[in-house]
Design a protein around this motif. Structure first.
Motif, PDB file in Angstrom:
ATOM      1  N   TRP A   6     -36.124 -17.158  45.019  1.00  0.00           N
ATOM      2  CA  TRP A   6     -34.795 -16.942  45.561  1.00  0.00           C
ATOM      3  C   TRP A   6     -33.951 -18.175  45.285  1.00  0.00           C
ATOM      4  CZ3 TRP A   6     -33.006 -20.318  49.263  1.00  0.00           C
ATOM      5  CH2 TRP A   6     -33.964 -21.100  49.902  1.00  0.00           C
ATOM      6  N   PHE A   7     -32.655 -17.990  45.380  1.00  0.00           N
ATOM      7  CA  PHE A   7     -31.710 -19.076  45.176  1.00  0.00           C
ATOM      8  C   PHE A   7     -30.874 -19.239  46.431  1.00  0.00           C
ATOM      9  CE2 PHE A   7     -32.663 -17.488  40.999  1.00  0.00           C
ATOM     10  CZ  PHE A   7     -32.831 -18.641  40.274  1.00  0.00           C
ATOM     11  N   ARG A   8     -30.537 -20.453  46.727  1.00  0.00           N
ATOM     12  CA  ARG A   8     -29.593 -20.676  47.828  1.00  0.00           C
ATOM     13  C   ARG A   8     -28.282 -20.003  47.441  1.00  0.00           C
ATOM     14  NH1 ARG A   8     -30.459 -26.918  49.700  1.00  0.00           N
ATOM     15  NH2 ARG A   8     -32.616 -26.613  50.355  1.00  0.00           N
ATOM     16  N   PRO A   9     -27.570 -19.443  48.413  1.00  0.00           N
ATOM     17  CA  PRO A   9     -26.301 -18.767  48.101  1.00  0.00           C
ATOM     18  C   PRO A   9     -25.331 -19.665  47.335  1.00  0.00           C
ATOM     19  CG  PRO A   9     -26.941 -18.301  50.359  1.00  0.00           C
ATOM     20  CD  PRO A   9     -27.914 -19.330  49.828  1.00  0.00           C
ATOM     21  N   GLU A  10     -25.308 -20.969  47.692  1.00  0.00           N
ATOM     22  CA  GLU A  10     -24.386 -21.892  47.006  1.00  0.00           C
ATOM     23  C   GLU A  10     -24.761 -22.053  45.534  1.00  0.00           C
ATOM     24  OE1 GLU A  10     -26.442 -23.117  49.618  1.00  0.00           O
ATOM     25  OE2 GLU A  10     -25.046 -22.566  51.199  1.00  0.00           O
ATOM     26  N   ALA A  12     -26.430 -19.820  43.647  1.00  0.00           N
ATOM     27  CA  ALA A  12     -26.129 -18.566  42.948  1.00  0.00           C
ATOM     28  C   ALA A  12     -24.627 -18.463  42.674  1.00  0.00           C
ATOM     29  CB  ALA A  12     -26.613 -17.374  43.775  1.00  0.00           C
ATOM     30  N   GLN A  13     -23.815 -18.849  43.668  1.00  0.00           N
ATOM     31  CA  GLN A  13     -22.365 -18.802  43.487  1.00  0.00           C
ATOM     32  C   GLN A  13     -21.909 -19.786  42.413  1.00  0.00           C
ATOM     33  OE1 GLN A  13     -20.152 -16.579  44.968  1.00  0.00           O
ATOM     34  NE2 GLN A  13     -18.887 -17.392  43.328  1.00  0.00           N
ATOM     35  N   LYS A  14     -22.512 -20.965  42.393  1.00  0.00           N
ATOM     36  CA  LYS A  14     -22.148 -21.969  41.392  1.00  0.00           C
ATOM     37  C   LYS A  14     -22.471 -21.465  39.981  1.00  0.00           C
ATOM     38  CE  LYS A  14     -22.340 -26.856  40.483  1.00  0.00           C
ATOM     39  NZ  LYS A  14     -22.680 -28.167  40.981  1.00  0.00           N
ATOM     40  N   ALA A  15     -23.596 -20.791  39.811  1.00  0.00           N
ATOM     41  CA  ALA A  15     -23.960 -20.234  38.502  1.00  0.00           C
ATOM     42  C   ALA A  15     -22.968 -19.141  38.101  1.00  0.00           C
ATOM     43  CB  ALA A  15     -25.381 -19.690  38.530  1.00  0.00           C
ATOM     44  N   ARG A  16     -22.597 -18.272  39.053  1.00  0.00           N
ATOM     45  CA  ARG A  16     -21.605 -17.223  38.742  1.00  0.00           C
ATOM     46  C   ARG A  16     -20.259 -17.838  38.375  1.00  0.00           C
ATOM     47  NH1 ARG A  16     -24.287 -14.664  43.065  1.00  0.00           N
ATOM     48  NH2 ARG A  16     -22.734 -15.430  44.546  1.00  0.00           N
ATOM     49  N   ASP A  17     -19.850 -18.857  39.131  1.00  0.00           N
ATOM     50  CA  ASP A  17     -18.577 -19.526  38.847  1.00  0.00           C
ATOM     51  C   ASP A  17     -18.593 -20.185  37.470  1.00  0.00           C
ATOM     52  OD1 ASP A  17     -17.675 -18.769  41.358  1.00  0.00           O
ATOM     53  OD2 ASP A  17     -17.943 -20.767  42.253  1.00  0.00           O
ATOM     54  N   ALA A  18     -19.696 -20.827  37.136  1.00  0.00           N
ATOM     55  CA  ALA A  18     -19.802 -21.480  35.828  1.00  0.00           C
ATOM     56  C   ALA A  18     -19.739 -20.451  34.702  1.00  0.00           C
ATOM     57  CB  ALA A  18     -21.095 -22.282  35.741  1.00  0.00           C
ATOM     58  N   ALA A  19     -20.442 -19.338  34.861  1.00  0.00           N
ATOM     59  CA  ALA A  19     -20.409 -18.286  33.833  1.00  0.00           C
ATOM     60  C   ALA A  19     -18.985 -17.752  33.669  1.00  0.00           C
ATOM     61  CB  ALA A  19     -21.379 -17.158  34.201  1.00  0.00           C
ATOM     62  N   ARG A  20     -18.308 -17.554  34.786  1.00  0.00           N
ATOM     63  CA  ARG A  20     -16.919 -17.071  34.731  1.00  0.00           C
ATOM     64  C   ARG A  20     -16.026 -18.106  34.045  1.00  0.00           C
ATOM     65  NH1 ARG A  20     -16.368 -16.363  39.899  1.00  0.00           N
ATOM     66  NH2 ARG A  20     -17.614 -14.485  39.849  1.00  0.00           N
ATOM     67  N   TRP A  21     -16.236 -19.399  34.352  1.00  0.00           N
ATOM     68  CA  TRP A  21     -15.453 -20.479  33.747  1.00  0.00           C
ATOM     69  C   TRP A  21     -15.610 -20.462  32.224  1.00  0.00           C
ATOM     70  CZ3 TRP A  21     -16.218 -24.939  30.892  1.00  0.00           C
ATOM     71  CH2 TRP A  21     -15.209 -25.901  30.939  1.00  0.00           C
ATOM     72  N   TYR A  22     -16.851 -20.337  31.759  1.00  0.00           N
ATOM     73  CA  TYR A  22     -17.092 -20.283  30.308  1.00  0.00           C
ATOM     74  C   TYR A  22     -16.487 -19.034  29.691  1.00  0.00           C
ATOM     75  CZ  TYR A  22     -20.164 -24.294  30.504  1.00  0.00           C
ATOM     76  OH  TYR A  22     -20.652 -25.560  30.671  1.00  0.00           O
ATOM     77  N   ASP A  23     -16.611 -17.911  30.371  1.00  0.00           N
ATOM     78  CA  ASP A  23     -16.077 -16.667  29.831  1.00  0.00           C
ATOM     79  C   ASP A  23     -14.556 -16.703  29.750  1.00  0.00           C
ATOM     80  OD1 ASP A  23     -17.517 -14.485  28.777  1.00  0.00           O
ATOM     81  OD2 ASP A  23     -16.521 -13.169  30.229  1.00  0.00           O
ATOM     82  N   ASP A  24     -13.914 -17.387  30.684  1.00  0.00           N
ATOM     83  CA  ASP A  24     -12.454 -17.533  30.642  1.00  0.00           C
ATOM     84  C   ASP A  24     -12.018 -18.326  29.419  1.00  0.00           C
ATOM     85  OD1 ASP A  24     -12.146 -16.127  32.988  1.00  0.00           O
ATOM     86  OD2 ASP A  24     -11.825 -17.907  34.243  1.00  0.00           O
ATOM     87  N   ARG A  25     -12.848 -19.240  28.964  1.00  0.00           N
ATOM     88  CA  ARG A  25     -12.518 -20.057  27.814  1.00  0.00           C
ATOM     89  C   ARG A  25     -12.811 -19.352  26.493  1.00  0.00           C
ATOM     90  NH1 ARG A  25     -12.040 -21.967  32.098  1.00  0.00           N
ATOM     91  NH2 ARG A  25     -11.027 -23.912  32.562  1.00  0.00           N
TER      92      ARG A  25
END
Length: 71
Positions: A6-10, A12-25
């Motif tokens: 399992w992953f801490r919620p923070e 998991a959220q940081k990984a999702r945010d990073a993926a979104r950041w890269y995808d935006d670029r």
């Protein structure tokens, strides 16, 4: 009994945010960032004894310079 992964919620959220950041670029880059995370997560789930455990936290080496988040 197989340990549960399992992953801490923070985290998991940081990984999702990073993926979104890269995808935006660059469309598709977020998936390229997330794919290795999925691969290593599956590897840990399959063979947890292959990964060192420190203070009940599994550490896996990744190249942080390959994936800067600009933060």
């Amino acid at each position: 009994m197989t340990p549960r992964l399992w992953f801490r919620p923070e985290a998991a959220q940081k990984a999702r945010d990073a993926a979104r950041w890269y995808d935006d670029r660059s469309p598709g880059l977020g998936l390229e960032f997330a794919r290795p995370l999925d691969v290593v997560t599956e590897a840990i789930a399959r063979l947890p004894e292959a990964f060192p455990v420190v203070l009940s936290i599994v550490h896996c080496r990744r190249d942080p310079h390959r994936w800067p988040t600009g933060a």
